[in-house]
Design an enzyme around this catalytic site. Structure first.
Site, PDB file in Angstrom:
ATOM      1  N   PHE A 178       9.823   3.532   4.401  1.00 10.32           N
ATOM      2  CA  PHE A 178       8.467   2.983   4.372  1.00 10.32           C
ATOM      3  C   PHE A 178       7.630   3.381   5.585  1.00 10.32           C
ATOM      4  O   PHE A 178       6.833   2.590   6.081  1.00 10.32           O
ATOM      5  CB  PHE A 178       8.520   1.444   4.242  1.00 10.32           C
ATOM      6  CG  PHE A 178       9.631   0.980   3.350  1.00 10.32           C
ATOM      7  CD1 PHE A 178       9.538   1.153   1.984  1.00 10.32           C
ATOM      8  CD2 PHE A 178      10.785   0.440   3.872  1.00 10.32           C
ATOM      9  CE1 PHE A 178      10.574   0.763   1.148  1.00 10.32           C
ATOM     10  CE2 PHE A 178      11.831   0.062   3.046  1.00 10.32           C
ATOM     11  CZ  PHE A 178      11.720   0.217   1.682  1.00 10.32           C
ATOM     12  N   CYS A 179       7.834   4.612   6.064  1.00 12.48           N
ATOM     13  CA  CYS A 179       7.094   5.099   7.246  1.00 12.48           C
ATOM     14  C   CYS A 179       7.280   4.146   8.422  1.00 12.48           C
ATOM     15  O   CYS A 179       6.336   3.871   9.173  1.00 12.48           O
ATOM     16  CB  CYS A 179       5.607   5.274   6.929  1.00 12.48           C
ATOM     17  SG  CYS A 179       5.260   6.535   5.712  1.00 12.48           S
ATOM     18  N   ASN A 180       8.494   3.621   8.574  1.00 13.26           N
ATOM     19  CA  ASN A 180       8.791   2.691   9.662  1.00 13.26           C
ATOM     20  C   ASN A 180      10.238   2.907  10.104  1.00 13.26           C
ATOM     21  O   ASN A 180      11.114   2.077   9.837  1.00 13.26           O
ATOM     22  CB  ASN A 180       8.572   1.251   9.203  1.00 13.26           C
ATOM     23  CG  ASN A 180       8.542   0.265  10.361  1.00 13.26           C
ATOM     24  OD1 ASN A 180       9.167   0.477  11.385  1.00 13.26           O
ATOM     25  ND2 ASN A 180       7.812  -0.822  10.191  1.00 13.26           N
TER      26      ASN A 180
END
Length: 891
Positions: free
Chosen positions: A423-425
């Protein structure tokens, strides 16, 4: 699965019982407003779909779009930089929207300015570029850029801009911040004005954790210093995820910078965000570039530039997306009218998340093992500490993680849309999943990159599954998701088709409904005789007519499509007899029905005309059975002698399409296959109308241009030189796909149901073969032995084995009816240790097309094992590459 599971009935937690057991009143819905009626009126397109990716993008209501469209039809909006009447209207409307945004966040132009950007990421980049960084020098240690490890990629990426100015970046874990909050103020020099920037998310887009908004004032005042250094701390609050379902009061929590993306709140428009800047920061911000609209005055002949006074005018380079800004007004109107405001949305979405979390975390296997592992920092006790996001991984009854890509594929069979990955994290993903930095680098070396479906490496997860709720989410959405988990983990395969929305339920137009009935539950799957003739452009000579036995031609008036024997190879199902080809299939139109042959020419891309055409929608996007299962009911036939393809479907008159384009009339267009750009040409309006009527949606038939080359991405494990790189048609991965009947037989046995009346064959061999959509079906080897092959020879043709085929949801579609059934995917996932691999990809090792080459049913298949593969009593002839003469092959 564990024994005894078939007898166990799992009851979901009743919502009313859940509400009754809560220590605090729980809000569901929006008072007298009926949520069911709201969904039907505003989100009819969701019928039959459970959308649980609101943290990725929420959905716009129908009235927002119609109101905005009506506004555009009634008014003339010109460029706001002009001075005419229409431009003045645009300027004033945009300014009114700025006030509306600030009012939504309980502040005013006295305290904050609104700078429109292309999105939250663009707003973050802008802050990195204009922040008053002080580089290290003889008298100063320089500014610091500090960010929470649980931050979006776009926040972490700010460090590259800072690094260009020699600014040091420091990451701080949530645990460090909570500790700093407890310890209170650190000793500091109050006279030092060295500027530092601290960034953190109001809500984690990974786990939904809501970090204290009190950190803003505590960091600014030095009461909770993330790093003990002298200077003045400013705070950037990444609010993009938080404000989609919760109010933010900037009169209380006065962060210095607040970046936003409006599609997170309204669903529309996309590509528009804003940076809210506290006015105390305005004099400190520095700008190097200036664009149209930002200059009060400048000279072209010397370095003279005076910026405009207002913050917005100084930093909005060029003409803003003013029509999208106007659309925001209608977004605010719709949101308030439908829900009554963000406080109601916060309570409603949290109630759904808390209920789902409670029910999900209680699910257990018969042996007591949990069904999921939830990644969290809260107990979902209140919306102050937890947003409407649940992040988890599914476990088997032994505690092993089921790869997220398999969960996502299975969910799609139930029309449930979730988000998977990291999740781009990366920071939160590492922290919750226990992934070290060394492991991240190791995963990259193993071929895993952000956004792919490599979900397990050495048994360890590379990501997880996320569900998130929006203001239009319902209890039925939550319960459908929970029932999906129960059905796929706690109940045996039911052998019942997955329920699908009817055209009426899905809000289909009468035309779509009629088209649905146009296609039958079965098709006449007979194949014409392969009367081989090959156009010169194919790379196979025209002497093919003399090389292949031709069936007698029938008069035009009586000629019909003829059928080769289904038992051409005469090899019993599952009999480990001669190691030969038992079936050959090509798929002239991508995702449409198979065309079975007993002998077929080989071209430079694979079987001649295999996946040479594809159906695209009105936007030129390739349609597959994932979106349109009825494609499998469209049957193409190739007549090489007449150089035509005949397309049939029940209820439709057959239509003919030339095998090659007419260079003078062909309309060249571009499309994409698996992210690859391909040059194609339109096959004409006549076949487009035929397909549109058949499928009940606008679509076209396009064909790959004969002069366009597309190289395969998948490489042989030993590498391959430039002259052996495979060129592809419109296939996804490789030139050929081979499956083994023994592997299918093993799967068939696993799917066979047993009861008091004996065993019932639920999936006939032919049905399973068609589901896997392979080109070459072989017999005479043990199950999954093909995955140990390095090369194979079929007559004078040599092939490299590129690796296994990672299966998607299409194997759940019955190719003769178009109905979905999840059992095949689920059973394969279980039996193959949660990796849904079946079949292997092949490519030509070398191919001389100076003379005709063919593949034929009955041909011997001679494999070469990988160097590290176990031979398992293979005959000596199968341990080494052998070449059989073409005469023997054709015999």
């Amino acid at each position: 699965m564990a024994g005894g599971m078939a007898q166990r009935e799992v009851e979901l937690l009743a919502f009313e019982r859940f509400r009754g057991s809560s220590e605090q009143p729980l809000a569901y819905g929006y008072g007298p407003r009926s949520l069911r009626e709201l969904r039907a009126r505003e989100f009819g397109r969701l019928a039959g779909t459970v959308y649980l990716d609101h943290a990725g993008a929420t959905l716009f209501p129908q009235t927002q779009l119609t109101s905005f469209t009506h506004d555009l039809m009634e008014n003339v909006y010109g460029n706001p930089h002009s001075q005419n009447i229409s431009s003045k209207l645009t300027h004033d409307t945009v300014e009114q929207v700025r006030y509306r945004i600030l009012a939504h966040f309980h502040t005013s132009p006295d305290d904050y300015s609104v700078i429109f950007t292309a999105g939250c990421t663009a707003a973050l980049k802008l802050v990195a570029e204009v922040f008053p960084w002080v580089s290290p020098g003889p008298e100063s240690s320089g500014s610091l850029f500090c960010y929470l490890t649980d931050s979006h990629t776009s926040v972490v990426g700010m460090r590259t801009v800072a690094a260009a100015m020699n600014i040091t970046s420091v990451s701080v874990s949530p645990e460090d911040m909570w500790l700093a909050e407890k310890q209170g103020a650190a000793a500091r020099n109050p006279d030092c004005q060295l500027p530092h920037l601290f960034c953190y998310p109001a809500q984690s887009n990974f786990s939904g954790t809501r970090y204290p908004l009190s950190w803003i004032r505590e960091v600014q005042s030095g009461q909770a210093c993330p790093v003990s250094v002298p200077g003045q701390w400013f705070v950037l609050l990444d609010a993009a995820c938080y404000v989609s379902t919760s109010p933010l009061d900037l009169s209380v929590h006065q962060a210095d910078f607040i970046p936003l993306s409006f599609y997170k709140i309204f669903g529309f428009p996309t590509g528009l965000g804003a940076l809210l800047v506290h006015n105390r920061m305005s004099p400190l911000l520095r700008k190097t570039y200036f664009g149209g609209g930002t200059a009060a005055s400048y000279l072209v002949g010397e370095d003279f530039y005076i910026p405009r006074q207002s913050v917005a005018d100084r930093f909005e380079d060029g003409t803003i997306s003013f029509l999208d800004v106007i659309a925001l007004k209608h977004g605010f109107d719709a949101l308030e009218r439908l829900t009554g405001g963000m406080e109601n949305i916060k309570q409603h979405t949290f109630t759904l998340a808390q209920y789902t979390y409670t029910a999900l975390s209680s699910l257990q296997y018969p042996n007591g093992a949990p069904v999921v592992r939830i990644y969290r920092d809260s107990e979902f006790s209140s919306p102050e500490v937890q947003g409407p996001i649940i992040n988890f991984n599914v476990l088997d009854d032994k505690g092993n993680i089921v790869g997220y890509s398999q969960v996502e594929k299975m969910a799609s069979l139930y029309n449930i849309q979730v988000r998977t990955g990291c999740f781009c994290n990366t920071g939160a993903c590492q922290r919750h999943l226990g992934i070290s930095s060394e492991m991240v680098k190791k995963h990259l070396q193993a071929g895993h990159v952000c956004g792919d479906d490599v979900d397990l490496i050495d048994g360890q997860p590379t990501g997880s599954v996320r569900i998130s709720f929006g203001y239009m989410s319902t209890l039925e959405d939550a319960q459908a998701f929970l029932k999906f988990i129960v059905a796929t983990r706690l109940r045996p395969p039911s052998s019942q088709p997955v329920p699908q929305a009817t055209p009426k339920e899905a809000g289909a137009t009468p035309a779509e409904s009629e088209a649905q009935n146009t296609l039958p539950t079965t098709l006449d799957r007979r194949s014409p005789s392969p009367r081989e003739d090959t156009p010169t452009a194919s790379g196979v000579g025209n002497d093919l007519l003399t090389a292949v036995h031709l069936r007698p031609r029938l008069p035009e008036a009586t000629r019909t499509l003829q059928t080769p024997s289904e038992k051409a190879a005469a090899v019993p199902d599952g009999d480990l007899g001669p190691h030969v080809i038992t079936n050959l299939f090509l798929y002239p139109i991508k995702s449409c029905a198979a065309f079975e042959v007993t002998k077929w020419p080989v071209g430079r891309h694979g079987l001649l005309y295999d996946r040479s055409w594809m159906v695209v929608n009105h936007n030129g996007i390739c349609l597959s059975q994932k979106q349109e299962p009825r494609l499998c009911l469209i049957q193409p036939f190739i007549d090489l002698q007449q150089r035509i393809m005949v397309i049939k479907a029940k209820g439709m008159e057959p239509i003919e399409v030339p095998l090659e384009e007419n260079g003078e009339r062909a309309q060249i267009c571009q499309s994409k296959v698996c992210t690859d750009r391909v040059n194609t040409y339109d096959c004409g309006e006549k076949v487009s109308s035929w397909l549109s009527k058949c499928l009940g949606r606008p679509c076209q038939l396009i064909k790959q241009s004969s002069d366009f080359e597309r190289n395969a991405k998948r490489k042989h494990s030993k590498g391959q030189s430039a002259d052996t790189t495979a060129t592809l048609s419109l296939v996804n991965e490789a030139q050929y796909l081979l499956i083994n009947r023994s592997s299918i037989l093993k799967l068939q046995q696993q799917l066979t149901a047993s009861d008091e009346n004996g065993k019932e064959e639920l999936f006939p061999m032919k049905d399973l073969i068609l589901r896997f959509r392979a080109n070459i079906i072989t017999n005479g080897t043990s199950a999954f032995e093909e995955e140990k092959w390095d090369e194979i020879s079929i007559g004078s043709l040599n092939f490299q084995v590129l690796g296994p085929c990672h299966r998607c949801q299409m194997i759940c579609i019955d190719q003769q009816t178009g109905q979905r059934n999840q059992d095949v995917f689920q059973k394969l996932s279980e039996s193959r240790e949660r990796k849904v691999n079946f079949g292997v990809y092949l490519m030509h090792m070398s191919l001389d097309l100076s003379c005709p080459r063919f593949l034929s049913v009955g041909s011997w298949v001679l494999p070469v094992l990988k160097e590290n593969a176990e031979c398992q009593d293979l005959p000596a002839s199968e341990k080494h590459q052998n070449v059989i003469s073409e005469d023997f092959l054709l015999a």
